[in-house]
Design an enzyme around this catalytic site. Structure first.
Site, PDB file in Angstrom:
ATOM      1  CG  ASP A  63      -4.315  35.011 -67.851  1.00 33.14           C
ATOM      2  OD1 ASP A  63      -3.121  35.336 -67.765  1.00 33.14           O
ATOM      3  OD2 ASP A  63      -4.795  34.394 -68.821  1.00 33.14           O
ATOM      4  NE  ARG A  64      -8.866  41.926 -65.456  1.00 36.58           N
ATOM      5  CZ  ARG A  64     -10.180  41.939 -65.694  1.00 36.58           C
ATOM      6  NH1 ARG A  64     -11.037  41.971 -64.686  1.00 36.58           N
ATOM      7  NH2 ARG A  64     -10.627  41.912 -66.925  1.00 36.58           N
TER       8      ARG A  64
END
Length: 239
Positions: A63-64
């Site tokens: 995930d970012r």
């Protein structure tokens, strides 16, 4: 990010793969769902060719806002091999998370299937459901408590080590929330706590990429944004 900066984040390099210490706050790729013009790591893979004719490519995703170990394949054959290892669940993944509150007990396994749900106003999220729910994907995560503590204005916390058996989107975030202890700073699964950075870190990875050698085992250093909360839970800055 300069060539020197992306190269300085390398944790491992050989002829088949690279393992990168991904910083939090940057997407691993542009993708159709990314913000227009948003920065992403793939823009800098050209600086990681190290003499090969093409840049490496992602063997999996983070995930970012998740930091830590990210595996890249250096050529198509390597990517196929790594893809099968991830698909078959043969790659060992260790995550560290600081969660609000904490689970009951000191260790356990959460077996909750995950289903993507979309809301017109809030976007999408993964919903944790009983195993075997139609259309939901199987998802299993082992967890253990490494320490407990608290911080002013935040309250009780727990430091968890987590080992996902499957690699579903938002698996750890959704599973922690389903246990009643969302990851600190999670704007999707933590409700009103969106002001803080996500306290989720891909701490270590073990990749059995060579049949005649031990698995490649790599550990990512703890990033600055996790250190205060980890220290409150008993982390000494070692290991």
């Amino acid at each position: 990010m300069t060539p020197e900066e992306i190269q300085a984040r390398l944790l491992y390099r050989d002829g088949l793969m690279l393992i990168l210490d991904k910083p939090a706050g940057i997407a691993v790729h542009g993708g159709p769902g990314s913000r227009h013009g948003a920065d992403n790591l793939e823009r800098y893979f050209e600086h990681l060719r190290f003499g090969l004719p093409r840049p490496p490519a992602l063997a999996h995703r983070l995930d970012r806002d998740t930091s830590g170990c990210l595996v890249l394949g250096r050529h198509p054959k390597a990517l196929r091999k790594l893809g099968l290892l991830f698909q078959d669940g043969r790659i060992g993944k260790t995550y560290w998370a600081v969660v609000r509150g904490g689970p009951e007990g000191d260790a356990g396994t959460i077996d909750k299937a995950l289903l993507k749900r979309t809301d017109a106003r809030r976007g999408w999220k993964m919903i944790a459901l009983p195993p075997g729910t139609p259309e939901a994907q199987e998802a299993v995560t082992d967890w253990r408590v490494m320490g407990r503590g608290s911080l002013p204005k935040i309250g009780d916390l727990a430091w968890l080590e987590l080992h996902p058996h499957t690699g579903r989107t938002h698996q750890i975030r959704a599973h922690c929330a389903a246990m009643g202890c969302p990851v600190l700073g999670d704007p999707v699964y933590g409700g009103r706590y969106e002001a803080e950075p996500l306290h989720l870190h891909s701490r270590a990875i073990s990749v059995p990429v060579y049949t005649t050698k031990p698995a490649v085992a790599v550990t990512a250093p703890v990033p600055p944004h996790l250190r205060e909360a980890l220290a409150a839970c008993g982390w000494t800055g070692e290991g």
